[in-house]
Enzyme design. Sequence first.
Site, mmCIF file in Angstrom:
data_model
loop_
_atom_site.group_PDB
_atom_site.id
_atom_site.type_symbol
_atom_site.label_atom_id
_atom_site.label_comp_id
_atom_site.label_asym_id
_atom_site.label_seq_id
_atom_site.Cartn_x
_atom_site.Cartn_y
_atom_site.Cartn_z
ATOM 1 N N ASP A 269 0.844 -1.197 0.000
ATOM 2 C CA ASP A 269 0.000 0.000 0.000
ATOM 3 C C ASP A 269 0.884 1.254 0.000
ATOM 4 O OD1 ASP A 269 -3.196 0.546 0.941
ATOM 5 O OD2 ASP A 269 -1.778 2.201 1.222
ATOM 6 N N ASN B 81 -12.785 -2.773 2.308
ATOM 7 C CA ASN B 81 -13.651 -1.601 2.394
ATOM 8 C C ASN B 81 -14.599 -1.631 1.203
ATOM 9 O OD1 ASN B 81 -12.583 -0.431 4.770
ATOM 10 N ND2 ASN B 81 -10.841 0.355 3.616
ATOM 11 N N GLU C 177 -11.893 4.078 -1.311
ATOM 12 C CA GLU C 177 -11.338 5.139 -2.155
ATOM 13 C C GLU C 177 -11.103 4.667 -3.581
ATOM 14 O OE1 GLU C 177 -7.679 6.588 -0.510
ATOM 15 O OE2 GLU C 177 -8.578 6.985 1.446
ATOM 16 N N VAL C 178 -10.695 3.413 -3.722
ATOM 17 C CA VAL C 178 -10.359 2.890 -5.046
ATOM 18 C C VAL C 178 -11.380 1.807 -5.388
ATOM 19 C CG1 VAL C 178 -8.624 1.730 -6.453
ATOM 20 C CG2 VAL C 178 -7.904 3.374 -4.694
ATOM 21 N N HIS D 53 -10.171 -4.719 -3.579
ATOM 22 C CA HIS D 53 -8.856 -5.031 -3.018
ATOM 23 C C HIS D 53 -9.015 -5.451 -1.573
ATOM 24 C CE1 HIS D 53 -9.720 -0.724 -2.650
ATOM 25 N NE2 HIS D 53 -9.111 -0.780 -1.466
ATOM 26 N N HIS E 71 -7.115 -5.564 1.950
ATOM 27 C CA HIS E 71 -5.972 -5.071 2.708
ATOM 28 C C HIS E 71 -5.507 -6.200 3.622
ATOM 29 C CE1 HIS E 71 -6.733 -0.582 2.153
ATOM 30 N NE2 HIS E 71 -7.917 -1.065 1.850
HETATM 31 P P1 DGP Z 1 -9.591 1.825 0.242
HETATM 32 O O1 DGP Z 1 -9.960 2.897 1.217
HETATM 33 O O2 DGP Z 1 -9.935 0.443 0.831
HETATM 34 O O3 DGP Z 1 -10.178 2.025 -1.127
HETATM 35 O O4 DGP Z 1 -8.013 1.863 0.155
HETATM 36 C C1 DGP Z 1 -7.299 2.191 -0.989
HETATM 37 C C2 DGP Z 1 -5.833 2.047 -0.665
HETATM 38 O O5 DGP Z 1 -5.110 2.075 -1.868
HETATM 39 C C3 DGP Z 1 -5.249 3.144 0.231
HETATM 40 O O6 DGP Z 1 -4.778 2.551 1.442
HETATM 41 C C4 DGP Z 1 -4.085 3.723 -0.568
HETATM 42 C C5 DGP Z 1 -3.870 2.707 -1.656
HETATM 43 N N1 DGP Z 1 -3.471 3.261 -2.942
HETATM 44 C C6 DGP Z 1 -4.151 4.182 -3.673
HETATM 45 N N2 DGP Z 1 -3.497 4.431 -4.828
HETATM 46 C C7 DGP Z 1 -2.404 3.622 -4.822
HETATM 47 C C8 DGP Z 1 -1.347 3.425 -5.749
HETATM 48 O O7 DGP Z 1 -1.263 4.040 -6.819
HETATM 49 N N3 DGP Z 1 -0.375 2.529 -5.393
HETATM 50 C C9 DGP Z 1 -0.447 1.832 -4.208
HETATM 51 N N4 DGP Z 1 0.552 0.974 -3.958
HETATM 52 N N5 DGP Z 1 -1.428 1.991 -3.324
HETATM 53 C C10 DGP Z 1 -2.390 2.890 -3.622
#
Ligand code: DGP
Length: 116
Positions: A31, A88, A96-97, A101, A103
């Site tokens: 992350d 999430n 957020e994404v 995914h 974690h």
């Molecule tokens: P969520 O809130 O569950 O959608 O978490 C998204 C996570 O993704 C957050 O902890 C940061 C991570 N993240 C966002 N963009 C990138 C990226 O470009 N590269 C990596 N390695 N992590 C990312």
Amino acid sequence: MSDNCVFCRIALRELPTELVHESPNTVAFRDLRPQAPVHVLVIPKPHHPDVATLAAADPALAGEVLSTAAAVAEAEGLRADGFRLIFNTGRYAGQEVFHVHAHVVGGAPLGPMLSS
Ligand code: DGP
């Protein structure tokens, strides 16, 4: 592949990331903003917005995400003391994404599951 999806681009290796595991259908990478000593994200390569849509559309792939997460936890040395697996999902969870995914977090005591 979904247009402008950052995790699709990571799965395609179009964006740099610290990859920790890859299988034919999944990728695991560290992350960007780690919340624990070990914080790895596990994704399926095909685009699904969240775990609920993935489970409905492709239960076998959802299982592969889980088994990849377990393999990552093992490889990162998290099995003995435990770890947390978080999906999430949606606005109230702060997703957020919108490419599903998991974690995988651990490496230290993680505290209560939810902040009060
Ligand atoms: P969520 O809130 O569950 O959608 O978490 C998204 C996570 O993704 C957050 O902890 C940061 C991570 N993240 C966002 N963009 C990138 C990226 O470009 N590269 C990596 N390695 N992590 C990312």
